[in-house]
Design an enzyme around this catalytic site. Structure first.
Site, mmCIF file in Angstrom:
data_model
loop_
_atom_site.group_PDB
_atom_site.id
_atom_site.type_symbol
_atom_site.label_atom_id
_atom_site.label_comp_id
_atom_site.label_asym_id
_atom_site.label_seq_id
_atom_site.Cartn_x
_atom_site.Cartn_y
_atom_site.Cartn_z
ATOM 1 C CE1 TYR A 1 37.014 36.116 67.530
ATOM 2 C CE2 TYR A 1 35.218 34.492 66.760
ATOM 3 C CZ TYR A 1 36.581 34.806 67.331
ATOM 4 O OH TYR A 1 37.370 33.569 67.702
ATOM 5 C CD1 TRP B 1 33.182 33.827 63.537
ATOM 6 C CD2 TRP B 1 32.480 32.995 61.529
ATOM 7 N NE1 TRP B 1 34.065 32.683 63.366
ATOM 8 C CE2 TRP B 1 33.771 32.176 62.227
ATOM 9 C CE3 TRP B 1 32.205 32.600 60.335
ATOM 10 C CZ2 TRP B 1 34.548 31.040 61.519
ATOM 11 C CZ3 TRP B 1 32.667 31.414 59.679
ATOM 12 C CH2 TRP B 1 33.779 30.799 60.156
#
Length: 773
Positions: free
Chosen positions: A122, A124
């Site tokens: 994702y 992050w």
């Protein structure tokens, strides 16, 4: 000075702070007597306290010490298994773990093809541009496995990312190069913020952020005389410095409120007819709907008041205040993270168009401004270091919020962006970077979905719930344990990220793990290109150095950059981007839409014939209607003491909890009716699950609403139950796992309905941060 104090002072003087960065801010750090010390970047006017999560997290018991394999998978081999998430783990050596995993990847790749592998990540995970887990895993799967099934869009903006290209054009240009904080401070006269611009959101940015400017910009604007109007169930969605008026509205009713405003503008002749005629397509069709000519219901202020809880008089007065002013309409990401989330995004554009402000400095449509720190800022004028992911040989994909559907319904069809697509049959999920047990909804349904796989592999630095559900868990380093380059395309400071501490236990960098795996799959040289980490950093830095040299600017070599505190890159002018150019000359600078204009009515979307997303903005009532069994609307928004669920075990995050649990906010009167007092533990529940939370009481939240931030690590009291109680306070045991509409299939995790009661039983122990058996 005592001798011991002098010695301590000398030791600290000999241990300099070294630069580093994170998604929540540039900082520097050092180790003294085995303890980590951090301090914010000196040039940051409003530093983010989330950096204070690092000291306690660096050597926390939640860190993963060595490779682990789930016991049943090790004994019985790959295959669907109900014991995922409730099984024991067996420690193994790196050689054993990589041999097992290399064999399993080859089995799936060669037996079922790369289309049976889902590459989960994702983005992050790390601010560093080389040790960026998403780039690393995608590069590895492309090189060593021939590709993977990927995800598209995001949990934050899945609805708008699909809709905006149809109606405005470029999503990234709208959010990143449009209305800036500089323009607001200087030009805006009134800012109408639907969902607000909470500083907890704009404190973070993917990659790095050296200056948090949002608070100061709003304060300067307010002092100049700009009026901020907040439309939200939560008064805290704008900072005190904005001196905002608060319109407390029913959650999910923003589209109706916008329609009531536009209806007032139209019937009073205050809308900008010339702008609508020149710059938009489809206004007459929408106007007939607005006036009730197509369905018999005028969308006037009285109609809107009944739906929103905002009085008709307030709606009419607000419309009159907006007309003729340098007005900025802001719609937050949060509004589109709900059923029919496309509608407020679309209607926000229509409201801005009706006011005729789009393309003007400090006016128009600031979609998602304040949602993240790189929105509303200038672009860098040179490229930042970026690792190539290679070519994916698999064309298949899913919308990111449909991960559970993919595993539960392989071979079934679904609608997405006008297409009928088929969920692939996935055998192996490889996750590096991200925690779906934070981002995803209806966690009990997600637990079931993960039991259907043959194999789940996770790279993780700590025992998240995702790691606990894995078959193979590989411990990876924290950014503080490796060297990298921190950068963001909308922040000028390029940061040398020095390692501050040695790796924890047997943790390895993702790059080292993938290099060794690639060797087992015959692709090491292709993956590494023969470079060490330092050689990769030098290679990636060259992209930026060459860009500087091309512009005739100072271009320090890598060694000079590495020895410094960071290098300030040149930035592009604050020119309003493609919407300013379109306004100035729509013929020369048409929008990338079918008409070249703003699409108030979209023939393309209408042709999809999706009942839950018609061809123009439409009021579609909420699915989450409170009733006797679930009388509260739950707002599940972003936390202020961490980024998503990252470092929930850090000191700053833990200090914000109550009796170790996440804290929910209720209105004083709602709590009194249920015998709930400040500091109590409450139980939130609905048909999907239940969780515990601490509670704080406030008059800054709407009656009938309760707010509980996301990010508390999922902690089931008894993982063997079908719907166990989460004792730590993860609201995603309560949220719905359905798409925003058949158009976008975005995440709907922002709103749901719940029952709330005081919890009087013995408090269960919190084990979220304890290693599994």
């Amino acid at each position: 000075m005592p001798e011991s104090a002098a010695a301590e002072g000398n030791e600290q003087a000999e241990t300099p702070f070294r630069p580093h960065t994170s998604h929540w801010g540039v900082f520097s750090a050092r180790m003294v007597d085995g303890q980590l010390e951090v301090k914010p970047h000196a040039g940051d006017p409003d530093p983010n306290e989330i950096i204070q999560n690092f000291p306690a997290a660096l050597r926390h018991r939640a860190r993963i010490v060595q490779p682990m394999v789930r016991k049943s998978w090790l004994e019985n081999g790959p295959g669907p298994d109900e014991r995922r998430g409730r099984d024991e783990f067996v420690p193994v050596s790196w050689e054993t773990a990589l041999d097992l995993l290399g064999h399993e990847l080859a089995r799936v790749r060669d037996g079922s093809g790369p289309g049976a592998i889902f590459g989960g990540s994702y983005g992050w995970s790390s601010a560093g541009r080389f040790h960026h887990a998403q780039s690393q895993i995608h590069r590895f799967l492309n090189v060593a496995c021939g590709g993977y099934v990927r995800s598209v869009t995001s949990y934050s903006s899945g609805s708008s990312q699909v809709l905006i290209p149809h109606i405005i054009g470029d999503h990234e240009g709208l959010t990143k190069r449009n209305v800036s904080w500089e323009q607001i401070a200087e030009h805006s006269e009134i800012v109408l913020a639907f969902g607000g611009m909470a500083l907890k959101n704009s404190m973070v940015a993917g990659g790095s952020v050296s200056k948090h400017v949002e608070r100061g910009a709003m304060q300067r604007a307010a002092e100049r005389g700009c009026n901020f109007v907040l439309v939200s169930p939560l008064r805290s969605d704008l900072p005190d410095e904005a001196n905002a008026e608060w319109l407390s509205c029913v959650p999910g009713s923003d589209t109706a409120l916008m329609m009531g405003i536009v209806h007032t503008l139209v019937v009073e002749g205050r809308h900008d007819r010339a702008f609508l005629e020149r710059y938009t397509s489809g206004w007459p069709i929408f106007e007939r709907y607005l006036l009730g000519e197509t369905d018999g219901q005028p969308k006037d202020a009285e109609w809107a008041a009944a739906l929103t809880g905002v009085s008709a008089e307030e709606i009419v007065v607000l419309a009159r205040r907006l007309a003729g002013k340098r007005a900025l309409i802001v719609v937050s990401h949060s509004l589109q993270r709900a059923e029919h989330g496309e509608q407020p995004v679309w209607m926000g554009m229509v409201l801005a168009a009706a006011l005729g402000q789009i393309g003007l400095p400090g006016g128009g449509y600031g979609y998602a401004l304040g949602a993240i720190a790189y929105y509303g800022r200038r672009y860098n004028a040179v490229p930042i270091p970026t690792l190539s992911q290679g070519r994916n040989g698999v064309s298949d994909f899913i919308p990111v919020a449909r991960i559970a559907d993919m595993q539960l319904h392989p071979g079934e069809t679904y609608r997405f962006n006008g297409e009928s697509r088929t969920y692939p049959e996935i055998k192996l999920v490889y996750w590096a970077g991200g925690n779906p047990f934070h981002h995803h909804q209806d966690l009990n349904r997600l637990r079931k979905a993960f039991t259907r796989l043959d194999t789940l592999v996770v790279h993780e630095l700590a025992w998240t719930a995702t790691a606990r559900h894995a078959d193979v868990v590989l411990p990876c380093t924290m950014t503080l344990e490796r060297e990298d380059i921190g950068a963001n395309s909308n922040d000028p400071l390029l940061v040398p990220m020095h390692p501050i501490a040695p790796p924890y236990g047997e943790a390895r960098d993702d790059y080292a793990i993938f290099a060794d795996l690639a060797e087992r799959l015959g692709a090491r040289e292709t993956f590494t290109e023969g470079r060490s980490v330092r050689q990769w950093l030098e290679h990636l830095y060259e992209q930026t150095r060459a860009g500087l040299a091309e512009k005739g600017l100072a271009a320090p070599n890598f060694n000079e950059f590495w020895k410094g505190e960071g290098y300030v890159l040149p930035q592009q002018p604050d020119d309003g981007g493609y919407l300013r150019a379109f306004r100035n000359d729509p013929a020369a600078n048409p929008l990338p839409t079918p008409s070249g204009k703003l699409q108030i009515y979209s023939e393309t979307i209408a042709s999809f014939e999706e009942a839950d997303c018609p061809g123009h903005p439409t009021w579609l009532g909420p699915v989450y209607v409170p009733d006797k069994s679930t009388p509260f609307v739950l707002i599940s928004n972003q936390p202020r003491t961490r980024l998503h669920s990252q470092l929930d075990f850090g000191g700053h995050s833990v200090a914000s909890k109550l009796k170790g649990r996440e804290v929910a906010t209720m209105h004083h009167d709602d709590a009194a009716e249920r015998g709930i007092s400040e500091g109590d533990i409450i139980r939130l529940s609905n048909e999907r699950g239940a969780c515990l939370a601490g509670v704080t009481l406030s008059d800054g939240i709407r009656h009938g609403v309760i707010q509980l931030a996301t990010g508390a690590w999922y902690d089931p009291a008894d993982p063997n139950e079908e719907k166990p109680l989460c004792v730590h306070g993860n609201p995603n045991v309560l949220t719905r796992d359905i798409g925003t509409s058949a158009l976008a299939q975005g995440c709907t995790g922002q709103l749901t309905t719940v029952q709330v009661e005081r919890f009087d039983d013995n408090l269960p122990e919190i084990r979220a941060f304890d290693p599994p058996a």
